[in-house]
Design an enzyme around this catalytic site. Structure first.
Site, PDB file in Angstrom:
ATOM      1  N   GLU A 167       7.856 -15.177 -19.998  1.00 22.53           N
ATOM      2  CA  GLU A 167       7.374 -13.631 -19.688  1.00 22.53           C
ATOM      3  C   GLU A 167       6.411 -13.406 -20.899  1.00 22.53           C
ATOM      4  O   GLU A 167       5.577 -12.380 -20.417  1.00 22.53           O
ATOM      5  CB  GLU A 167       8.926 -12.730 -20.031  1.00 22.53           C
ATOM      6  CG  GLU A 167       8.690 -11.402 -20.088  1.00 22.53           C
ATOM      7  CD  GLU A 167       8.387 -10.796 -18.661  1.00 22.53           C
ATOM      8  OE1 GLU A 167       8.198 -11.490 -17.997  1.00 22.53           O
ATOM      9  OE2 GLU A 167       7.999  -9.455 -18.746  1.00 22.53           O
TER      10      GLU A 167
ATOM     11  N   HIS B  94       4.984 -33.915 -23.332  1.00 22.66           N
ATOM     12  CA  HIS B  94       4.864 -34.620 -21.953  1.00 22.66           C
ATOM     13  C   HIS B  94       3.585 -33.900 -21.303  1.00 22.66           C
ATOM     14  O   HIS B  94       3.470 -34.027 -19.957  1.00 22.66           O
ATOM     15  CB  HIS B  94       6.195 -34.135 -21.362  1.00 22.66           C
ATOM     16  CG  HIS B  94       7.220 -34.683 -21.961  1.00 22.66           C
ATOM     17  ND1 HIS B  94       7.541 -35.769 -21.928  1.00 22.66           N
ATOM     18  CD2 HIS B  94       8.357 -34.073 -22.870  1.00 22.66           C
ATOM     19  CE1 HIS B  94       8.571 -36.031 -22.741  1.00 22.66           C
ATOM     20  NE2 HIS B  94       8.778 -34.963 -23.332  1.00 22.66           N
TER      21      HIS B  94
ATOM     22  N   LYS C 209       2.314  -2.180  -8.293  1.00 16.65           N
ATOM     23  CA  LYS C 209       3.570  -2.237  -8.947  1.00 16.65           C
ATOM     24  C   LYS C 209       4.679  -2.634  -7.830  1.00 16.65           C
ATOM     25  O   LYS C 209       5.640  -3.464  -8.441  1.00 16.65           O
ATOM     26  CB  LYS C 209       3.970  -0.633  -9.064  1.00 16.65           C
ATOM     27  CG  LYS C 209       5.346  -0.456 -10.000  1.00 16.65           C
ATOM     28  CD  LYS C 209       5.218  -0.979 -11.579  1.00 16.65           C
ATOM     29  CE  LYS C 209       6.601  -0.906 -12.056  1.00 16.65           C
ATOM     30  NZ  LYS C 209       6.682  -1.829 -13.173  1.00 16.65           N
TER      31      LYS C 209
ATOM     32  N   CYS D 114       0.866  -1.081   0.026  1.00 19.16           N
ATOM     33  CA  CYS D 114      -0.026   0.037  -0.137  1.00 19.16           C
ATOM     34  C   CYS D 114       0.833   1.153  -0.103  1.00 19.16           C
ATOM     35  O   CYS D 114       2.071   1.043   0.236  1.00 19.16           O
ATOM     36  CB  CYS D 114      -0.966  -0.085   1.109  1.00 19.16           C
ATOM     37  SG  CYS D 114      -1.611  -1.250   1.307  1.00 19.16           S
TER      38      CYS D 114
ATOM     39  N   TRP E 114      -3.778  -1.766  -1.355  1.00 15.46           N
ATOM     40  CA  TRP E 114      -3.947  -2.931  -1.933  1.00 15.46           C
ATOM     41  C   TRP E 114      -4.136  -4.162  -1.068  1.00 15.46           C
ATOM     42  O   TRP E 114      -3.593  -4.526  -0.241  1.00 15.46           O
ATOM     43  CB  TRP E 114      -2.715  -3.185  -2.679  1.00 15.46           C
ATOM     44  CG  TRP E 114      -2.518  -4.543  -3.601  1.00 15.46           C
ATOM     45  CD1 TRP E 114      -2.854  -4.595  -4.835  1.00 15.46           C
ATOM     46  CD2 TRP E 114      -2.184  -5.886  -3.093  1.00 15.46           C
ATOM     47  NE1 TRP E 114      -2.691  -5.789  -5.354  1.00 15.46           N
ATOM     48  CE2 TRP E 114      -2.542  -6.757  -4.288  1.00 15.46           C
ATOM     49  CE3 TRP E 114      -1.848  -6.600  -1.914  1.00 15.46           C
ATOM     50  CZ2 TRP E 114      -2.256  -8.068  -4.283  1.00 15.46           C
ATOM     51  CZ3 TRP E 114      -1.538  -7.889  -2.046  1.00 15.46           C
ATOM     52  CH2 TRP E 114      -1.625  -8.602  -3.157  1.00 15.46           C
TER      53      TRP E 114
ATOM     54  N   ARG F 299       1.446   1.611  -6.006  1.00 16.80           N
ATOM     55  CA  ARG F 299       1.499   0.571  -5.080  1.00 16.80           C
ATOM     56  C   ARG F 299       0.234  -0.247  -4.688  1.00 16.80           C
ATOM     57  O   ARG F 299       0.073  -1.100  -3.675  1.00 16.80           O
ATOM     58  CB  ARG F 299       2.042   1.202  -3.699  1.00 16.80           C
ATOM     59  CG  ARG F 299       3.442   1.773  -3.870  1.00 16.80           C
ATOM     60  CD  ARG F 299       3.940   2.598  -2.648  1.00 16.80           C
ATOM     61  NE  ARG F 299       4.106   1.699  -1.686  1.00 16.80           N
ATOM     62  CZ  ARG F 299       5.546   1.100  -1.419  1.00 16.80           C
ATOM     63  NH1 ARG F 299       6.548   1.485  -2.187  1.00 16.80           N
ATOM     64  NH2 ARG F 299       5.542   0.150  -0.499  1.00 16.80           N
TER      65      ARG F 299
ATOM     66  N   LYS G  44       3.063 -11.392 -19.264  1.00 21.68           N
ATOM     67  CA  LYS G  44       2.621 -10.254 -19.821  1.00 21.68           C
ATOM     68  C   LYS G  44       0.959 -10.083 -20.282  1.00 21.68           C
ATOM     69  O   LYS G  44       0.181  -9.249 -20.028  1.00 21.68           O
ATOM     70  CB  LYS G  44       3.330  -9.477 -21.110  1.00 21.68           C
ATOM     71  CG  LYS G  44       4.742  -9.121 -20.632  1.00 21.68           C
ATOM     72  CD  LYS G  44       4.707  -7.586 -19.948  1.00 21.68           C
ATOM     73  CE  LYS G  44       4.894  -7.974 -18.252  1.00 21.68           C
ATOM     74  NZ  LYS G  44       6.413  -8.151 -18.004  1.00 21.68           N
TER      75      LYS G  44
ATOM     76  N   ASN H 166       0.906  -0.212   6.015  1.00 20.00           N
ATOM     77  CA  ASN H 166       1.252  -0.984   4.503  1.00 20.00           C
ATOM     78  C   ASN H 166       2.057  -2.307   5.254  1.00 20.00           C
ATOM     79  O   ASN H 166       2.782  -2.168   6.277  1.00 20.00           O
ATOM     80  CB  ASN H 166       2.273  -0.315   3.877  1.00 20.00           C
ATOM     81  CG  ASN H 166       3.058  -1.189   2.924  1.00 20.00           C
ATOM     82  OD1 ASN H 166       2.414  -2.320   2.430  1.00 20.00           O
ATOM     83  ND2 ASN H 166       4.335  -0.867   2.502  1.00 20.00           N
ATOM     84  N   GLY H 167       1.647  -3.534   4.922  1.00 23.68           N
ATOM     85  CA  GLY H 167       2.133  -4.621   5.562  1.00 23.68           C
ATOM     86  C   GLY H 167       0.967  -5.536   5.961  1.00 23.68           C
ATOM     87  O   GLY H 167      -0.096  -5.464   5.503  1.00 23.68           O
TER      88      GLY H 167
ATOM     89  N   GLU I 132      -1.374 -10.927 -17.314  1.00 26.33           N
ATOM     90  CA  GLU I 132      -1.252  -9.611 -16.169  1.00 26.33           C
ATOM     91  C   GLU I 132      -2.246  -8.715 -16.926  1.00 26.33           C
ATOM     92  O   GLU I 132      -2.905  -7.970 -15.968  1.00 26.33           O
ATOM     93  CB  GLU I 132       0.178  -9.380 -16.013  1.00 26.33           C
ATOM     94  CG  GLU I 132       0.447  -8.007 -15.254  1.00 26.33           C
ATOM     95  CD  GLU I 132       1.808  -7.785 -15.083  1.00 26.33           C
ATOM     96  OE1 GLU I 132       2.589  -8.203 -16.104  1.00 26.33           O
ATOM     97  OE2 GLU I 132       2.209  -7.362 -14.117  1.00 26.33           O
TER      98      GLU I 132
HETATM   99  O1  M6R Z   1      10.085  -4.801  -8.301  1.00 24.80           O
HETATM  100  P1  M6R Z   1      10.301  -6.081  -8.918  1.00 24.80           P
HETATM  101  O2  M6R Z   1      11.126  -6.257 -10.124  1.00 24.80           O
HETATM  102  O3  M6R Z   1      11.085  -6.824  -7.593  1.00 24.80           O
HETATM  103  O4  M6R Z   1       8.846  -6.757  -8.964  1.00 24.80           O
HETATM  104  C1  M6R Z   1       8.695  -8.216  -9.078  1.00 24.80           C
HETATM  105  C2  M6R Z   1       7.478  -8.522  -9.681  1.00 24.80           C
HETATM  106  O5  M6R Z   1       6.599  -8.228  -8.882  1.00 24.80           O
HETATM  107  C3  M6R Z   1       7.035  -7.946 -11.123  1.00 24.80           C
HETATM  108  O6  M6R Z   1       8.069  -7.986 -11.989  1.00 24.80           O
HETATM  109  C4  M6R Z   1       5.846  -8.415 -11.540  1.00 24.80           C
HETATM  110  O7  M6R Z   1       5.967  -9.791 -11.763  1.00 24.80           O
HETATM  111  C5  M6R Z   1       5.578  -7.506 -12.971  1.00 24.80           C
HETATM  112  N1  M6R Z   1       4.476  -6.835 -12.308  1.00 24.80           N
HETATM  113  C6  M6R Z   1       5.370  -8.342 -13.974  1.00 24.80           C
HETATM  114  O8  M6R Z   1       5.115  -7.433 -15.118  1.00 24.80           O
END
Ligand code: M6R
Length: 605
Positions: A478, A501, A600, A2, A74, A27, A482, A98-99, A485
């Protein structure tokens, strides 16, 4: 994960708190709230959704006050709702958090027995009532420390006390918190990014620290109620702007500036005249390294997965990759001759930070590859390699991925050269090839129009698959991450050789399958796997740098990307996949910069 902001000033603070909350939305953005002192009372306003909604509430029903705290949430405990939004206030105390408080249920039971009535489903409200309760019998610092001792878990807190109406109070354990110093006002923030527009003078709190902010003074205390002194740092000036410019959203800006990201990063590390890589004061002699362990989460982990192939290709050292949330709980054998590398855009990811902390406790050598050089991970590791990508605001990581891979690649070739595993001429050749990368990325970005057409084909799909071999396997992972997400479409990435497999059973008429087949040693094998997909009705999107070699009228789309040095193909292959996810999400009207349920910076476990 957060966002927290607090301002102690001698002028109205509401509008600055709102502006800072907007910056902190990366955040968390499922609800927002603010509390200020007004006319002797704590005035609390909160809402579901974005800070814009909070702004509308404040427009109709303004808050005043020169002392205040704000929060973007969040959700962890309790659904996103107005009641669960922070701050959580009693008559006496208002808290933003936050936490996660792991023992909140037990504390809640005790407080209920004492007559406290809980309104929300959050773990935060127990902090509000514990503070309220201790305040009856103890002074301020004792009240805070007694409360903190009751809490298990990790947290950063911003607090207002009615009794001390010129103060903003902060405390941390496990989650980052910073204090900023301004002219006639002081700030509290869950990271320095939120404070950067107001000040570049920052103090980071350490675990157990408490801070008391008035408009002209900041005092720090430790967990033993003792006053302590803390260092004031001057933050690096940020050349890159965090504005969208003419782009529709941050993500499209961040994708489209990846050639510049690469150029900047290469400039920082590669000495153009000597054709060498600058790497001074590395924490361990490269020749002494027996094993390199690369650790990260999400996209950062994928950059480690790509780097495993590079390190294995160039050096004889043993290479291991690990997901931080797994590493931190395993019974790992720590060895002095191992190097542990932590990769993180934000430098605040809770699992990565905890994995690093574990390494520090075991006294092994650590290095971090981060975008935010003032972050907790950067500050805790023995050595920092910044990626120099500038602020990445879109939740989906794009330019930071390119930056992380670049630094890992640079490190791989430098370490191998020092260890004499890469000969001088090959090393120089690698550097020369690397210098061509920004231009190749720029050319790759020109595929946007074609990707827009391909993206339309995904609208009817129930899911998608991504396949590749070797360096293209982590890129397939990746690409799938993407797409899911951003567009909420089920997507999986697989090593193409693994299809028989099990995953081949998923192929059905019309399923989009993205095949990554650069002209490398795996090329023919990947193309055979592609034929197997076609034979089962899969709708193939072939991405290659040598499409002429492949003749199959059953390939639905064939996208040709620029040729590069074989080891550099991950940079090129990643770009169409980022664009694909972007355009599918855009056609589906998804929130590009703030996908649902995500944030983020993942500062909770
Ligand atoms: O800030 P970070 O690179 O440690 O974050 C790690 C992941 O949370 C981050 O890469 C996440 O998977 C992305 N939103 C993917 O696009």
């Amino acid at each position: 994960m957060c966002g927290i902001i607090g301002i102690a000033s001698n002028k109205p603070v509401v509008s600055n708190i709102i502006q800072s909350l907007k910056k902190l939305e990366y955040r968390g953005y499922d609800s927002a709230g603010i509390a200020t002192f007004a006319n002797g009372f704590i005035d609390e306003k909160k809402c579901t959704g974005r800070v814009d909604n909070l702004e509308k509430i404040l427009f109709k029903n303004p808050s005043s006050g020169s002392i205040g705290i704000g929060h973007v949430r969040w959700a962890t405990h309790g659904i996103p709702s107005q009641i669960n939004a922070h701050p959580h206030s009693s008559e006496e105390v208002s808290v933003v958090h936050n936490g996660i408080i792991e023992n909140s249920n037990e504390i809640k039971k005790d407080l209920e027995k004492k007559g406290y009535k809980f309104k929300s489903q959050t773990d935060t409200e127990v902090i509000t009532f514990l503070l309220t309760d201790f305040l009856k019998d103890f002074d301020l610092i004792n009240t805070i420390n007694k409360t903190l001792k009751k809490l298990n878990g990790s947290f950063a807190l911003g607090i207002l006390f009615k009794k001390f109406n010129n103060l903003v109070v902060g405390a941390r354990r496990g989650s980052p918190l910073a204090v900023g110093y301004g002219p006639e006002e002081n700030y509290l923030g869950s990271d320095s990014y939120a404070l950067k527009s107001m000040t570049n003078k920052i103090t980071y709190l350490d675990d157990g620290d408490i801070c008391l902010l008035t408009n002209n003074k900041v005092d720090f205390y430790n967990s033993k109620n003792k006053k302590i002194n803390k260092e004031i740092l001057t933050l690096s000036s940020e050349k890159h702007t965090a504005e969208k410019g003419h782009y529709k959203d941050f993500m499209s800006k961040e994708i489209n500036e990846q050639n510049v990201t690469a150029k900047t990063c290469i400039k920082e590390y590669v000495d153009q005249i000597r054709r060498d890589i600058n790497l001074y004061n590395f924490p361990i002699k490269p020749k002494e390294i027996e094993k390199i362990v690369l650790i990260g989460c999400g996209t950062a982990f994928h950059s480690c997965a790509v780097a495993k192939y590079w390190f294995e290709e160039f050096t004889n050292a043993e290479i291991e990759i690990d997901i931080a949330s797994e590493f931190r709980y395993r019974k790992v054998q720590f060895k002095k001759k191992n190097l542990y590398i932590f990769v993180s855009q934000s430098g605040e990811t809770a699992d990565t930070l905890a994995a690093l902390d574990l390494c520090k406790k075991n006294k092994v050598k650590t290095c971090s590859i981060v975008n935010v050089v003032e972050s907790s991970i950067a500050r805790l590791s023995d050595f920092v390699l910044p990626i120099h990508a500038g602020p990445e605001i879109g939740v989906a990581s794009t330019k930071a991925f390119i930056g992380q891979m670049l630094v890992l690649y640079i490190l791989a070739i430098k370490i191998s050269e020092v260890r004499k595993e890469l000969s001088g001429p090959v090393y120089v050749k690698k550097i020369n090839e690397l210098k061509k990368l920004p231009e190749l990325i720029k050319k790759t970005l020109l595929c946007q129009d074609k990707i827009q057409v391909i993206a339309k084909d995904f609208l009817q799909a129930r899911g998608a698959m991504f396949m590749g071999r070797g360096l293209s396997f982590p890129i397939a992972l990746e690409g799938a991450l993407k797409l899911k997400e951003l567009s909420y479409l089920h997507a999986e990435g697989y090593p193409a050789g693994e299809m028989k497999h099990g995953p081949l059973a998923l192929i059905e008429e019309g399923l989009p399958v993205v095949i990554l087949a650069p002209k490398d040693k795996y090329f023919e094998k990947t193309i055979s796997n592609m034929q197997e997909v076609i034979a089962r009705g899969g709708k193939v999107i072939l991405i290659s740098n040598d499409n002429n070699t492949v003749t199959s009228e059953n390939v639905r789309f064939s996208l040709e990307v620029p040729k590069s040095d074989e080891q550099l193909t991950p940079f090129i292959m990643a770009i169409p996949l980022q664009l694909l996810a972007y355009h599918v999400a855009s056609l589906k009207n998804c929130n590009i910069d703030k996908p649902r349920n995500l944030a983020k910076s993942v500062t909770v476990e």
